[in-house]
Design an enzyme around this catalytic site. Structure first.
Site, PDB file in Angstrom:
ATOM      1  CG  HIS A 206       0.231  -0.032   3.001  1.00  0.00           C
ATOM      2  ND1 HIS A 206       0.145  -1.229   3.452  1.00  0.00           N
ATOM      3  CD2 HIS A 206       0.526   0.747   2.746  1.00  0.00           C
ATOM      4  CE1 HIS A 206       0.339  -0.705   4.410  1.00  0.00           C
ATOM      5  NE2 HIS A 206       0.978   0.413   4.224  1.00  0.00           N
TER       6      HIS A 206
HETATM    7  P1  TYD Z   1      -2.149  -2.747   7.687  1.00  0.00           P
HETATM    8  O1  TYD Z   1      -1.236  -0.736   7.754  1.00  0.00           O
HETATM    9  O2  TYD Z   1      -1.620  -2.862   6.222  1.00  0.00           O
HETATM   10  O3  TYD Z   1      -0.410  -3.553   8.071  1.00  0.00           O
HETATM   11  P2  TYD Z   1       1.083  -3.780   6.757  1.00  0.00           P
HETATM   12  O4  TYD Z   1       0.757  -2.837   6.084  1.00  0.00           O
HETATM   13  O5  TYD Z   1       1.721  -4.117   8.346  1.00  0.00           O
HETATM   14  O6  TYD Z   1       0.959  -5.636   6.151  1.00  0.00           O
HETATM   15  O7  TYD Z   1      -2.581  -2.901   8.676  1.00  0.00           O
HETATM   16  C1  TYD Z   1      -3.226  -4.201   8.936  1.00  0.00           C
HETATM   17  C2  TYD Z   1      -3.754  -4.384  10.003  1.00  0.00           C
HETATM   18  O8  TYD Z   1      -4.361  -3.798  10.805  1.00  0.00           O
HETATM   19  C3  TYD Z   1      -5.187  -3.153   9.519  1.00  0.00           C
HETATM   20  O9  TYD Z   1      -6.895  -3.786   9.202  1.00  0.00           O
HETATM   21  C4  TYD Z   1      -5.227  -2.062  10.514  1.00  0.00           C
HETATM   22  C5  TYD Z   1      -4.874  -1.850  11.401  1.00  0.00           C
HETATM   23  N1  TYD Z   1      -4.065  -1.711  11.921  1.00  0.00           N
HETATM   24  C6  TYD Z   1      -4.284  -0.736  13.299  1.00  0.00           C
HETATM   25  O10 TYD Z   1      -5.134  -1.023  13.419  1.00  0.00           O
HETATM   26  N2  TYD Z   1      -3.137   0.481  13.397  1.00  0.00           N
HETATM   27  C7  TYD Z   1      -2.353   0.813  13.513  1.00  0.00           C
HETATM   28  O11 TYD Z   1      -1.371   1.475  13.440  1.00  0.00           O
HETATM   29  C8  TYD Z   1      -2.152  -0.085  11.987  1.00  0.00           C
HETATM   30  C9  TYD Z   1      -1.227   0.535  11.259  1.00  0.00           C
HETATM   31  C10 TYD Z   1      -2.290  -0.935  11.618  1.00  0.00           C
END
Ligand code: TYD
Length: 137
Positions: A55
């Site tokens: 992303h």
């Molecule tokens: P995401 O940022 O998509 O993770 P990555 O990039 O590491 O694969 O986040 C995964 C899930 O966690 C998504 O449902 C959002 C949640 N999340 C939070 O609730 N708070 C946060 O600070 C972060 C980074 C993610």
């Protein structure tokens, strides 16, 4: 941040205080990183072969640190890409807004610490790569 490039992302060598009893590494907001840290999170227990990220963020700035183990980060601004292998807790990768990123090849029970400039906001994410390419036009 539509105009940022992968060349705006860089490794910051963190201040390390070495003693025979061990190392202490410091990250102070506005001194070692060019933003104020509002949120800290870490990735751990990442299974073999898994990748994270996939992303971009519109406004969020992040400092990514391999505080344990090793992993790779590929950065993509829609034109150029670069891959960085993070191998040391004394190196932080500054990721500016408007950069697509993938984190992968987690090795040796890697722990990825992220210092972030903003609180969690799903509206700041671009999770579709085609949408990202259009955003960067
Ligand atoms: P995401 O940022 O998509 O993770 P990555 O990039 O590491 O694969 O986040 C995964 C899930 O966690 C998504 O449902 C959002 C949640 N999340 C939070 O609730 N708070 C946060 O600070 C972060 C980074 C993610």
């Amino acid at each position: 941040m539509r105009e940022t490039t992968v060349h705006d992302c860089k490794i910051i060598t963190l201040r390390n205080i070495h003693r025979n009893e061990g190392d202490l590494t410091v990250v102070e907001s506005g001194i070692d990183v060019p933003f104020t840290t509002k949120r800290t999170y870490f990735l751990h227990n990442v299974p073999d072969g898994a990748s994270r990220g996939d992303h971009a963020h519109k406004e969020l700035k992040q400092l990514v640190i391999a505080i344990g183990g090793i992993f790779s980060v590929t950065l993509d601004d829609g034109k150029d890409r670069k891959t960085i292998r993070l191998t040391s807790p004394e190196e932080g990768l500054l990721i500016v807004p408007g950069i697509w990123r993938e984190l992968y090849d987690f090795f040796e029970d890697a722990i990825c610490l992220v210092l972030a400039s903003e609180l969690y906001d799903e509206d700041d994410y671009i999770r579709d790569y085609t949408e990202f390419l259009n955003y960067k036009l």
